[in-house]
Design an enzyme around this catalytic site. Sequence first.
Site, PDB file in Angstrom:
ATOM      1  N   ASP A 238     -10.998  -5.503  -1.013  1.00  0.00           N
ATOM      2  CA  ASP A 238      -9.466  -4.452   0.075  1.00  0.00           C
ATOM      3  C   ASP A 238     -10.691  -3.861   1.134  1.00  0.00           C
ATOM      4  O   ASP A 238     -10.849  -3.161   1.184  1.00  0.00           O
ATOM      5  CB  ASP A 238      -9.185  -3.744  -0.902  1.00  0.00           C
ATOM      6  CG  ASP A 238      -7.326  -3.242  -0.144  1.00  0.00           C
ATOM      7  OD1 ASP A 238      -6.656  -2.843  -0.499  1.00  0.00           O
ATOM      8  OD2 ASP A 238      -7.534  -3.758   1.737  1.00  0.00           O
TER       9      ASP A 238
ATOM     10  N   ASP B  32       0.422  -0.830  -0.222  1.00  0.00           N
ATOM     11  CA  ASP B  32       0.273  -0.046   0.147  1.00  0.00           C
ATOM     12  C   ASP B  32       0.442   1.296   0.082  1.00  0.00           C
ATOM     13  O   ASP B  32       1.840   1.430   1.120  1.00  0.00           O
ATOM     14  CB  ASP B  32      -1.014   0.059   1.338  1.00  0.00           C
ATOM     15  CG  ASP B  32      -1.699  -0.706   1.089  1.00  0.00           C
ATOM     16  OD1 ASP B  32      -2.426  -1.867   1.812  1.00  0.00           O
ATOM     17  OD2 ASP B  32      -2.365  -1.156   0.588  1.00  0.00           O
TER      18      ASP B  32
HETATM   19  C1  DX5 Z   1      -6.100   0.907   3.342  1.00  0.00           C
HETATM   20  C2  DX5 Z   1      -5.002  -0.917   2.761  1.00  0.00           C
HETATM   21  C3  DX5 Z   1      -5.662  -2.070   2.938  1.00  0.00           C
HETATM   22  C4  DX5 Z   1      -5.519  -2.098   4.249  1.00  0.00           C
HETATM   23  C5  DX5 Z   1      -6.238  -3.645   4.201  1.00  0.00           C
HETATM   24  O1  DX5 Z   1      -6.360   1.768   2.905  1.00  0.00           O
HETATM   25  O2  DX5 Z   1      -5.472  -0.353   1.150  1.00  0.00           O
HETATM   26  O3  DX5 Z   1      -4.982  -2.492   1.812  1.00  0.00           O
HETATM   27  O4  DX5 Z   1      -3.984  -2.317   4.463  1.00  0.00           O
HETATM   28  O5  DX5 Z   1      -6.342  -3.556   6.020  1.00  0.00           O
HETATM   29  P1  DX5 Z   1      -6.905  -4.478   6.278  1.00  0.00           P
HETATM   30  O6  DX5 Z   1      -7.227  -5.653   6.336  1.00  0.00           O
HETATM   31  O7  DX5 Z   1      -6.578  -4.621   7.845  1.00  0.00           O
HETATM   32  O8  DX5 Z   1      -8.389  -3.743   6.755  1.00  0.00           O
END
Ligand code: DX5
Length: 244
Positions: free
Chosen positions: A187, A48
């Site tokens: 996501d 990310d």
């Molecule tokens: C948030 C990111 C995600 C995040 C997902 O903006 O794009 O990829 O890392 O994390 P979780 O699975 O903990 O929601």
Amino acid sequence: MTSRPLRRRHVPDGKVCVVPSLLAADPGALRRDISRVAAGGARWATLDVMDGHFVPNLSYGPQVMAALRQGTMMLDAHLMVEDPQKYGPIFAKAGADMVIFHIEACPRPLRLARRLRAAGSGVGLGVKPGTPASKLIPFLPDIDLALVMMVEPGFGGQAFMPSMLPKVRLLREAIDRKGLKVWLAVDGGINVKAAPLAAAAGADCLVAGSGIFAAKDPVDAMRSIGEAARKEFDRLKTGGTHGR
Ligand code: DX5
């Protein structure tokens, strides 16, 4: 412009793919954590990239992408940045196998898509919760992955928003109707409870951060998410609602 040979690329194969999001991994041991999930069967991970403007958080630069590439593991860069036209090619050159950017930051994505392909990278296009999924449909033939954010981007550990599921269904229907080989990714808030809901709506790429790395055994958690989704996805496919 000659396009560089395509890097590692996984195309949709009718199976669900769980993609660990390194944002939730140990920032002091990213290499260890990516090796751990790779050894556990992950064939794709996501990095990310946040600029503090498009989202209220900061994360990794291209040198981290270059440092984390390993073996056959596909590593994409999910750009949550205001200027993907500038940073997309930079991450492609740093080794991203796919660069995912947001239509909110690049309303006319085709030029950037061509530049990323010329740099040898795959192309993903995403929408935030406030943006209709229909915005992605005209570009489906030109991308490798369509992304529906199930949380407001910027932080891990947020709650999954079921209200985003109709977007997933709409894109699944469009991808199948056009007979395209495009991943449908979700996501945000993905865990063993949310994964079957997303798979039932047609998602075949499940990005998970805290659902994997906050668990006592990340590999076991990753596998459980995959199993929970696979059952639902296969049930849908055999039920013919999926058109694959
Ligand atoms: C948030 C990111 C995600 C995040 C997902 O903006 O794009 O990829 O890392 O994390 P979780 O699975 O903990 O929601």
